[in-house]
Design an enzyme around this catalytic site. Sequence first.
Site, short mmCIF file in Angstrom:
data_model
loop_
_atom_site.label_atom_id
_atom_site.label_comp_id
_atom_site.label_asym_id
_atom_site.label_seq_id
_atom_site.Cartn_x
_atom_site.Cartn_y
_atom_site.Cartn_z
N GLY A 14 0.93 -6.98 4.24
CA GLY A 14 0.69 -8.01 3.22
C GLY A 14 0.79 -9.45 3.71
O GLY A 14 1.01 -10.35 2.90
N SER A 15 0.57 -9.67 5.01
CA SER A 15 0.68 -11.07 5.46
C SER A 15 -0.44 -11.93 4.86
O SER A 15 -0.22 -13.11 4.56
CB SER A 15 0.70 -11.17 6.98
N LYS A 64 -12.53 9.48 -6.75
CA LYS A 64 -12.52 8.02 -6.56
C LYS A 64 -12.90 7.32 -7.86
O LYS A 64 -12.30 6.33 -8.25
CB LYS A 64 -13.51 7.63 -5.45
N MET A 89 -7.09 -0.23 2.62
CA MET A 89 -7.64 0.75 3.54
C MET A 89 -8.47 1.84 2.85
O MET A 89 -8.43 3.01 3.23
CB MET A 89 -6.51 1.39 4.37
N HIS A 108 -11.91 -9.43 7.37
CA HIS A 108 -11.94 -8.45 8.46
C HIS A 108 -11.65 -9.15 9.79
O HIS A 108 -12.22 -10.21 10.06
CB HIS A 108 -13.32 -7.77 8.50
C1 GRF Z 1 -5.87 -7.97 8.34
O1 GRF Z 1 -6.07 -8.12 9.71
C2 GRF Z 1 -7.18 -7.93 7.60
O2 GRF Z 1 -8.17 -8.69 8.22
C3 GRF Z 1 -7.53 -6.47 7.68
O3 GRF Z 1 -6.31 -5.80 7.53
C4 GRF Z 1 -5.25 -6.61 8.02
C5 GRF Z 1 -4.20 -6.70 6.95
O4 GRF Z 1 -3.04 -7.31 7.39
N1 GRF Z 1 -8.53 -6.13 6.69
P1 GRF Z 1 -1.93 -7.77 6.34
O5 GRF Z 1 -1.49 -6.54 5.56
O6 GRF Z 1 -2.53 -8.80 5.45
O7 GRF Z 1 -0.81 -8.32 7.16
#
Ligand code: GRF
Length: 188
Positions: A14-15, A64, A89, A108
Amino acid sequence: MSKLKAAVFASGAGSNFQAIIEARDLACEIVLLICDKQNAGVIEIAKKHQISTFVFNAKEFASKQAYEEKIISELRKKEVSWIFLAGYMRIVGSTLLQAFPGKIVNIHPSLLPNFPGKDAIAQAYQAGVNKTGVTVHYIDEGIDTGPIIAQESVAVFSKDTEEALKKKIQEVEHQLYPSVINQLLQTK
Ligand code: GRF
């Protein structure tokens, strides 16, 4: 005038979620976190910031379509008009896409169309490229294939470890995503 309401979908640490909610002058209010992993770190961040969460287990739904219908009802309750995916994901299905046309955006960690899918940073590192980066794009039914909104490149130096590259990419993500969100909301 009250701000537009948005939700973030995430499955991991979740960064990016944190960067979005802590961004100064964000043009929308993040009112909901949607998460498909019971123990994901992102849930703690939401709690700390008193943001509502909807955590689901896809296996408890027949399809889904069924879990996306449930998600849509949670989004409607909160009057959400934009969705920002940040490490979610799962492939978004037609049920959600049709409910929020042109309003679902993803980040991404590569310069798409290069290195789509999982482990994009590792893919780029192992390919030995001297430049990779970050892409913010609209979602369609493919994997990281929707129309590109913004990209920023990150240089890869021979001294960089994969971990160092990941850190550089994350720093770019945390600046780029909130700023692209603001641009999008100002022009819509
Ligand atoms: C990020 O690198 C984003 O680009 C990708 O998944 C990662 C998620 O990282 N889709 P975080 O959970 O936000 O730290």
